[in-house]
Design a protein around this motif. Sequence first.
Motif: not given
Length: 99
Positions: A26-41, A48-56
């Motif tokens: 997770l930390d690595g993907l936050y550093e890359q700007g892919v993950f915006l928020a995450s946490g346990p249900k 749940v993770v809120l993410a951004v990427a160019e496509d599915r």
Amino acid sequence: MFVLELSHTAPREAVDAVLEEHVAWLDGLYEQGVFLASGPKEPRDGGVVLAVAEDRARIEEIIAGDPFVGAGVCAYRVTEFVATKTAPALERYRETLAR
């Protein structure tokens, strides 16, 4: 933008055994700007993770690298959506609907 919902598919002890690796991933993907928020249900049967990427396809590639997936302790449900409204802090992620 994507909502990634993780559901545990193994007992909590098996999940916890790879939790440290999952958090590092997770930390690595936050550093890359892919993950915006995450946490346990709640209850803690996944996360749940809120993410951004160019496509599915890119999201699927990212998910495949999750140590939870490698250990077979979780499954993902991916929901793609168009973020037409955001909080001011997320303004750069706002999108417009294609017409």
